[in-house]
Write a protein that holds these residues in place. Sequence first.
Motif, short mmCIF file in Angstrom:
data_model
loop_
_atom_site.label_atom_id
_atom_site.label_comp_id
_atom_site.label_asym_id
_atom_site.label_seq_id
_atom_site.Cartn_x
_atom_site.Cartn_y
_atom_site.Cartn_z
N ASN A 53 -3.29 -0.92 2.68
CA ASN A 53 -3.12 0.44 2.17
C ASN A 53 -1.78 0.99 2.66
O ASN A 53 -1.72 1.86 3.53
CB ASN A 53 -4.27 1.33 2.67
N ASP B 94 7.30 3.38 2.15
CA ASP B 94 8.02 2.81 1.01
C ASP B 94 9.16 1.90 1.47
O ASP B 94 9.47 0.91 0.81
CB ASP B 94 8.62 3.94 0.16
N ALA C 191 8.55 -6.21 -0.33
CA ALA C 191 8.62 -6.39 -1.78
C ALA C 191 9.99 -6.91 -2.18
O ALA C 191 11.01 -6.55 -1.58
CB ALA C 191 8.34 -5.07 -2.49
N ALA D 38 5.88 -3.78 0.06
CA ALA D 38 5.06 -4.19 -1.09
C ALA D 38 3.95 -3.18 -1.36
O ALA D 38 3.33 -2.67 -0.42
CB ALA D 38 4.46 -5.58 -0.83
N ASN D 39 3.71 -2.88 -2.63
CA ASN D 39 2.67 -1.95 -3.06
C ASN D 39 2.85 -0.55 -2.45
O ASN D 39 1.88 0.14 -2.13
CB ASN D 39 1.28 -2.49 -2.72
#
Length: 346
Positions: free
Chosen positions: A83, A87, A107, A268-269
């Motif tokens: 979760n 960023d 990412a 990531a995510n």
Amino acid sequence: MMNKVFGICKPVTLLAIALLLSACHARGTESQVVVYTSVDQVYAEPVFKAFEAKSGIRVLAVYDVEATKTVGLAQRLLAEKGNPQADVFWSGEFTQTMFLNEQGILAQYRTPAATGLPSAYVDPQGYWYAFGGRARVILVNTDLVKPGEEPASIYDLLAERYPGRQLGLANPLFGTTSTQVAALYSLNGTDASRAFFQKIAQRGVQVVDGNSVVRDMVADGQLAWGLTDSDDACYELQKGAPVKVVFPDQAEGQIGTLVIPNTVALIANAPHPENGQALVDYLLSPEAEALMVKLGWIQFPARPLPQGLAPACFAGVSLRGMSPGLEEIYQYLAAAQADMQEIFVR
């Protein structure tokens, strides 16, 4: 400075940060970006304000603790993998960024802002980028060490002419000191490096909570000299403290001075990926690097500076760096940290 969040929403307690960020998200995420950074707030905050003015995107920054530096934030990002709250990760070194990449936290992002960076500063897969950095230096108290008797090498930590208790370094499990330890392991091998640090411990060299503590203890005369970063050393020079900076191991046949770049990566995510990309682009820009030089965070930029701009300290210094590359140094991090835990903590 423990894990504080700055921006539109203010923190209540450390345990409330996740709820805080969720509340911020609920109030509109299109103009926010969350960054975890190990860069000292005094340097990072003006950079974030410049980005906000340029982009209109509000920065929520989570800072680290001096004693644990980048390691604490890396562990937090690992814990949040399912979760993500952040960023962007902006680190003042590179090993923990590579660790996070290995753990699947980062990412892939092919940024156009990497143009002009040295090839060694660009991950071939696009997961992380490095830019201007700081050098690992020896800070000497000139009231305690006579001219001509200054140390010239990191290996002078073992020189008998300097009592062990008059020397210092930051905790070698964290921050740029940990990176320097890994660099020595990559250069000299595990056995020789372990023996070196065992002797340091046996001599009673002081191990303290962070490079700024080493800096202050040298400037105050509590230490004759110690290892720190060039930004910390510059701080004391500008204050007029009785100190001198030595770039270690510059003579022919010596190992060279370690220069440690900043690194930045997307998570990531992440909750605000487009805003994260915008912040990464800005941090990698020549404009931002020039600002960091002006602020005193970077002494050794990755690109040529605009005409008329030079670092406040060490302008024109040409260093002979250590030979291992960033990836090679990272490969020795785990073994080095295991030994440092055994030698200095137990």
